[in-house]
Design a protein around this motif. Structure first.
Motif, mmCIF file in Angstrom:
data_model
loop_
_atom_site.group_PDB
_atom_site.id
_atom_site.type_symbol
_atom_site.label_atom_id
_atom_site.label_comp_id
_atom_site.label_asym_id
_atom_site.label_seq_id
_atom_site.Cartn_x
_atom_site.Cartn_y
_atom_site.Cartn_z
ATOM 1 N N SER A 57 0.923 -0.757 0.344
ATOM 2 C CA SER A 57 0.369 -0.165 -0.054
ATOM 3 C C SER A 57 1.006 1.242 0.420
ATOM 4 O O SER A 57 0.425 2.485 -0.747
ATOM 5 N N ALA A 58 1.715 1.203 0.558
ATOM 6 C CA ALA A 58 3.223 2.609 0.804
ATOM 7 C C ALA A 58 3.382 2.274 -0.749
ATOM 8 O O ALA A 58 2.751 3.710 -1.110
ATOM 9 N N ALA A 59 3.320 1.541 -1.783
ATOM 10 C CA ALA A 59 3.993 1.730 -3.085
ATOM 11 C C ALA A 59 2.381 2.224 -3.607
ATOM 12 O O ALA A 59 2.973 3.636 -4.815
ATOM 13 N N THR A 61 0.487 4.248 -2.385
ATOM 14 C CA THR A 61 0.115 5.525 -1.810
ATOM 15 C C THR A 61 1.219 6.527 -2.998
ATOM 16 O O THR A 61 1.278 7.694 -3.261
ATOM 17 N N ASN A 62 2.460 6.619 -2.431
ATOM 18 C CA ASN A 62 3.887 6.861 -3.100
ATOM 19 C C ASN A 62 3.152 7.571 -4.806
ATOM 20 O O ASN A 62 3.504 8.829 -5.004
ATOM 21 N N TRP A 65 0.627 9.277 -5.493
ATOM 22 C CA TRP A 65 1.117 10.648 -4.907
ATOM 23 C C TRP A 65 1.581 11.865 -6.497
ATOM 24 O O TRP A 65 1.456 12.809 -6.667
#
Length: 130
Positions: A57-59, A61-62, A65
């Protein structure tokens, strides 16, 4: 014999304006290429594989963005470029190319669904940087 003699490395005014106009057109071409890649991901790769489960999920989100910044920043650049070509360089051909790039960018922002494209770009980025 009434021709002025050119000394040194002076570039004629017409060549300078053409060179600056082409340099100003480069961001339009880059943004149009990014838009074409996004459309390619949207229609060619999206229905084939479910990538959401493979990407953290961090990838996601980034990547979302960064894509938002590309859409907003590209839109600002593509609004300024046609105006600059219209008023400063006064080149109708470059104005039409820049306005066409703006039309492609606007169409891409309406056609491409970020929820579909983001996982594919995030997976490609993870593969590239891993």
């Amino acid at each position: 014999m009434g021709m002025p003699v050119s000394t040194g490395n002076h570039i004629p005014k017409e060549s300078r304006s053409l060179i600056s106009a082409v340099i100003l057109l480069l961001p339009v071409l880059v943004i149009a290429c990014i838009d074409i890649v996004l459309i390619y991901y949207q229609f060619a790769l999206a229905p084939s594989v479910d990538v959401n489960n493979l990407v953290p999920s961090a990838a996601l989100t980034n990547t979302a963005w960064v894509l938002d910044k590309v859409v907003i920043g590209g839109g600002v650049v593509l609004v300024v470029m046609p105006l600059q070509h219209l008023f400063l360089t006064q080149s109708m051909g470059l104005f039409i190319l820049s306005a066409g790039g703006l039309a492609v960018h606007l169409a891409t922002s309406f056609i491409v669904d970020q929820a579909v494209v983001t996982p594919f770009i995030a997976s490609k980025a993870l593969n590239l940087f891993s």
